[in-house]
Motif scaffolding. Structure first.
Motif, mmCIF file in Angstrom:
data_model
loop_
_atom_site.group_PDB
_atom_site.id
_atom_site.type_symbol
_atom_site.label_atom_id
_atom_site.label_comp_id
_atom_site.label_asym_id
_atom_site.label_seq_id
_atom_site.Cartn_x
_atom_site.Cartn_y
_atom_site.Cartn_z
ATOM 1 N N ILE A 1 0.867 -1.183 0.000
ATOM 2 C CA ILE A 1 0.000 0.000 0.000
ATOM 3 C C ILE A 1 0.903 1.233 0.000
ATOM 4 O O ILE A 1 1.754 1.378 0.879
ATOM 5 C CB ILE A 1 -0.913 0.007 1.245
ATOM 6 N N CYS A 2 0.745 2.086 -0.992
ATOM 7 C CA CYS A 2 1.628 3.255 -1.027
ATOM 8 C C CYS A 2 0.910 4.457 -1.640
ATOM 9 O O CYS A 2 -0.189 4.325 -2.191
ATOM 10 C CB CYS A 2 2.913 2.944 -1.780
ATOM 11 N N LEU A 3 1.543 5.609 -1.508
ATOM 12 C CA LEU A 3 0.990 6.851 -2.058
ATOM 13 C C LEU A 3 1.828 7.271 -3.246
ATOM 14 O O LEU A 3 3.047 7.170 -3.206
ATOM 15 C CB LEU A 3 1.057 7.955 -0.993
ATOM 16 N N GLN A 4 1.154 7.736 -4.297
ATOM 17 C CA GLN A 4 1.901 8.262 -5.450
ATOM 18 C C GLN A 4 1.322 9.601 -5.848
ATOM 19 O O GLN A 4 0.099 9.796 -5.791
ATOM 20 C CB GLN A 4 1.799 7.293 -6.628
ATOM 21 N N LYS A 5 2.194 10.477 -6.252
ATOM 22 C CA LYS A 5 1.770 11.821 -6.608
ATOM 23 C C LYS A 5 1.084 11.852 -7.960
ATOM 24 O O LYS A 5 1.587 11.283 -8.921
ATOM 25 C CB LYS A 5 3.010 12.718 -6.687
ATOM 26 N N SER A 6 -0.073 12.503 -8.014
ATOM 27 C CA SER A 6 -0.716 12.746 -9.294
ATOM 28 C C SER A 6 -1.016 14.240 -9.290
ATOM 29 O O SER A 6 -1.939 14.690 -8.604
ATOM 30 C CB SER A 6 -1.992 11.914 -9.395
ATOM 31 N N GLY A 7 -0.200 15.029 -9.978
ATOM 32 C CA GLY A 7 -0.291 16.486 -9.849
ATOM 33 C C GLY A 7 0.087 16.855 -8.426
ATOM 34 O O GLY A 7 1.131 16.441 -7.930
ATOM 35 N N LYS B 1 -14.428 0.747 10.975
ATOM 36 C CA LYS B 1 -14.285 -0.440 11.851
ATOM 37 C C LYS B 1 -12.829 -0.884 11.940
ATOM 38 O O LYS B 1 -12.285 -1.072 13.022
ATOM 39 C CB LYS B 1 -15.130 -1.603 11.313
ATOM 40 N N ILE B 2 -12.181 -1.044 10.770
ATOM 41 C CA ILE B 2 -10.806 -1.577 10.815
ATOM 42 C C ILE B 2 -9.812 -0.525 11.352
ATOM 43 O O ILE B 2 -8.730 -0.879 11.811
ATOM 44 C CB ILE B 2 -10.325 -2.137 9.443
ATOM 45 N N SER B 3 -10.218 0.742 11.337
ATOM 46 C CA SER B 3 -9.293 1.767 11.832
ATOM 47 C C SER B 3 -9.205 1.754 13.358
ATOM 48 O O SER B 3 -8.399 2.463 13.940
ATOM 49 C CB SER B 3 -9.697 3.149 11.327
ATOM 50 N N THR B 4 -10.035 0.923 14.010
ATOM 51 C CA THR B 4 -9.922 0.782 15.467
ATOM 52 C C THR B 4 -8.792 -0.193 15.832
ATOM 53 O O THR B 4 -8.402 -0.290 16.978
ATOM 54 C CB THR B 4 -11.234 0.247 16.098
ATOM 55 N N LEU B 5 -8.279 -0.950 14.844
ATOM 56 C CA LEU B 5 -7.267 -1.975 15.127
ATOM 57 C C LEU B 5 -5.868 -1.351 15.180
ATOM 58 O O LEU B 5 -5.388 -0.795 14.184
ATOM 59 C CB LEU B 5 -7.306 -3.077 14.052
ATOM 60 N N PRO B 6 -5.187 -1.470 16.335
ATOM 61 C CA PRO B 6 -3.885 -0.810 16.499
ATOM 62 C C PRO B 6 -2.869 -1.192 15.429
ATOM 63 O O PRO B 6 -2.150 -0.331 14.928
ATOM 64 C CB PRO B 6 -3.413 -1.292 17.883
ATOM 65 N N LEU B 7 -2.834 -2.469 15.045
ATOM 66 C CA LEU B 7 -1.812 -2.893 14.081
ATOM 67 C C LEU B 7 -2.019 -2.213 12.719
ATOM 68 O O LEU B 7 -1.056 -1.867 12.035
ATOM 69 C CB LEU B 7 -1.822 -4.414 13.939
ATOM 70 N N ILE B 8 -3.241 -2.042 12.347
ATOM 71 C CA ILE B 8 -3.523 -1.369 11.066
ATOM 72 C C ILE B 8 -3.065 0.080 11.134
ATOM 73 O O ILE B 8 -2.423 0.593 10.214
ATOM 74 C CB ILE B 8 -5.016 -1.487 10.709
ATOM 75 N N ARG B 9 -3.338 0.744 12.249
ATOM 76 C CA ARG B 9 -2.891 2.136 12.393
ATOM 77 C C ARG B 9 -1.368 2.206 12.342
ATOM 78 O O ARG B 9 -0.801 3.098 11.738
ATOM 79 C CB ARG B 9 -3.417 2.749 13.703
ATOM 80 N N GLU B 10 -0.723 1.233 13.011
ATOM 81 C CA GLU B 10 0.748 1.200 13.010
ATOM 82 C C GLU B 10 1.304 1.033 11.601
ATOM 83 O O GLU B 10 2.295 1.641 11.235
ATOM 84 C CB GLU B 10 1.211 -0.015 13.822
ATOM 85 N N MET B 11 0.646 0.167 10.815
ATOM 86 C CA MET B 11 1.132 -0.089 9.453
ATOM 87 C C MET B 11 0.990 1.140 8.559
ATOM 88 O O MET B 11 1.806 1.370 7.680
ATOM 89 C CB MET B 11 0.344 -1.249 8.829
ATOM 90 N N LEU B 12 -0.040 1.921 8.796
ATOM 91 C CA LEU B 12 -0.284 3.074 7.924
ATOM 92 C C LEU B 12 0.459 4.338 8.368
ATOM 93 O O LEU B 12 0.601 5.286 7.598
ATOM 94 C CB LEU B 12 -1.793 3.356 7.835
ATOM 95 N N LEU B 13 0.975 4.315 9.600
ATOM 96 C CA LEU B 13 1.621 5.514 10.145
ATOM 97 C C LEU B 13 2.861 5.953 9.343
ATOM 98 O O LEU B 13 2.954 7.121 8.946
ATOM 99 C CB LEU B 13 1.967 5.267 11.622
ATOM 100 N N PRO B 14 3.833 5.039 9.077
ATOM 101 C CA PRO B 14 5.027 5.496 8.348
ATOM 102 C C PRO B 14 4.723 6.003 6.944
ATOM 103 O O PRO B 14 5.408 6.909 6.448
ATOM 104 C CB PRO B 14 5.918 4.243 8.290
ATOM 105 N N ILE B 15 3.705 5.473 6.310
ATOM 106 C CA ILE B 15 3.347 5.929 4.951
ATOM 107 C C ILE B 15 2.942 7.411 5.014
ATOM 108 O O ILE B 15 3.342 8.228 4.190
ATOM 109 C CB ILE B 15 2.168 5.090 4.380
ATOM 110 N N GLN B 16 2.161 7.749 6.055
ATOM 111 C CA GLN B 16 1.675 9.132 6.193
ATOM 112 C C GLN B 16 2.825 10.068 6.566
ATOM 113 O O GLN B 16 2.969 11.161 6.022
ATOM 114 C CB GLN B 16 0.581 9.188 7.263
#
Ligand code: DC
Length: 234
Positions: free
Chosen positions: A80-86, A113-128
């Motif tokens: 899961i990653c972010l890419q620039k479009s404009g 619902k899934i955003s309540t799960l700590p591991l999911i938040r942890e996985m998405l934190l460095p991307i942000q």
């Protein structure tokens, strides 16, 4: 405003600020964040899209949001990653731009619902955090000021009355041709509010330094102008 850069916006551009915008569904966050990013010529990051992308992926793979182990295994194997479009950062899952699939009510509820799960938040934190590392960004979500960018230069929290937020979501979906009854939208929004505000990890709440703006009776342009004034004075 004719789109030309005026002096103060030019100054903000040079300062490469991190501007965070948190708030509940229907508070006007997305529209305002996009408009503000445009005025400042900053990048725009919608972090809700990351949670929605996870919701999309688990729906597509037929994994239940309650089956945490399978969910984590699926996510560990996913890119899961972010890419620039404009000037906008878009979410890619395993190389596919999933942006077009994310804005449904069903995906919004699963994302909550899934955003309540700590591991999911942890996985998405460095991307942000990586996306904001250089500054020059307007980033919106639920925990931008409190968790992801606690040192952000300017933090906003947008709010609006519940009835106004339900009405806005109803109009947005009706204009898009999604004939979802008002009562269902109200029910879903209340459920999502409760989940987002009462979860243990990174609940929706304003950072103590956040400027809180009640947008109930303001136009988008008024909110953006108010924010620009605060940014310029920061
Ligand atoms: O902003 P949105 O409606 O696209 O967000 C969908 C859900 O994702 C929201 O109900 C809660 C979750 N979310 C979150 O927990 N933290 C964020 N920073 C952004 C979204």
């Amino acid at each position: 405003m004719d789109g030309r850069m005026v002096g103060k916006e030019e100054e903000a551009l040079k300062r490469n600020l991190i501007v965070t915008i948190d708030g509940p569904a229907g508070s006007g966050k997305s529209t305002v964040s996009k408009a503000l990013a445009k005025r400042l010529s900053y990048l725009y990051l919608d972090t809700g899209a990351l949670y929605r992308a996870v919701a999309y992926l688990i729906g597509r793979e037929g994994v239940s949001e309650n089956d945490e182990q399978t969910l984590y295994d699926l996510l560990r194997g996913a890119d899961i990653c972010l890419q620039k479009s404009g000037d906008v950062l878009q979410v890619y899952v395993n190389g596919e731009d999933v942006t077009g699939y994310l804005r449904t009510e069903e995906i919004g509820l699963t994302a909550s619902k899934i955003s309540t799960l700590p591991l999911i938040r942890e996985m998405l934190l460095p991307i942000q955090r990586k996306a904001g590392a250089q500054g020059g960004i307007v980033t919106e979500g639920r925990d931008m000021g409190t968790v992801v960018f606690p040192d952000a230069d300017v933090k906003f929290f947008l709010d609006a009355s519940e009835s106004e937020r339900i009405q806005r979501r109803f109009m947005e979906l009706s204009n898009r041709g999604d004939g979802i009854p008002y009562g269902n939208i109200a029910r879903d929004m209340r459920q999502r509010d409760l989940q987002d505000r009462e979860r243990t990890v990174a609940p929706l709440r304003p950072h103590e330094e956040a400027v809180i703006i009640d947008t109930s009776s303001m136009t988008i342009a008024e909110v953006v102008e108010a924010m620009l004034r605060i940014i310029n004075d920061s």
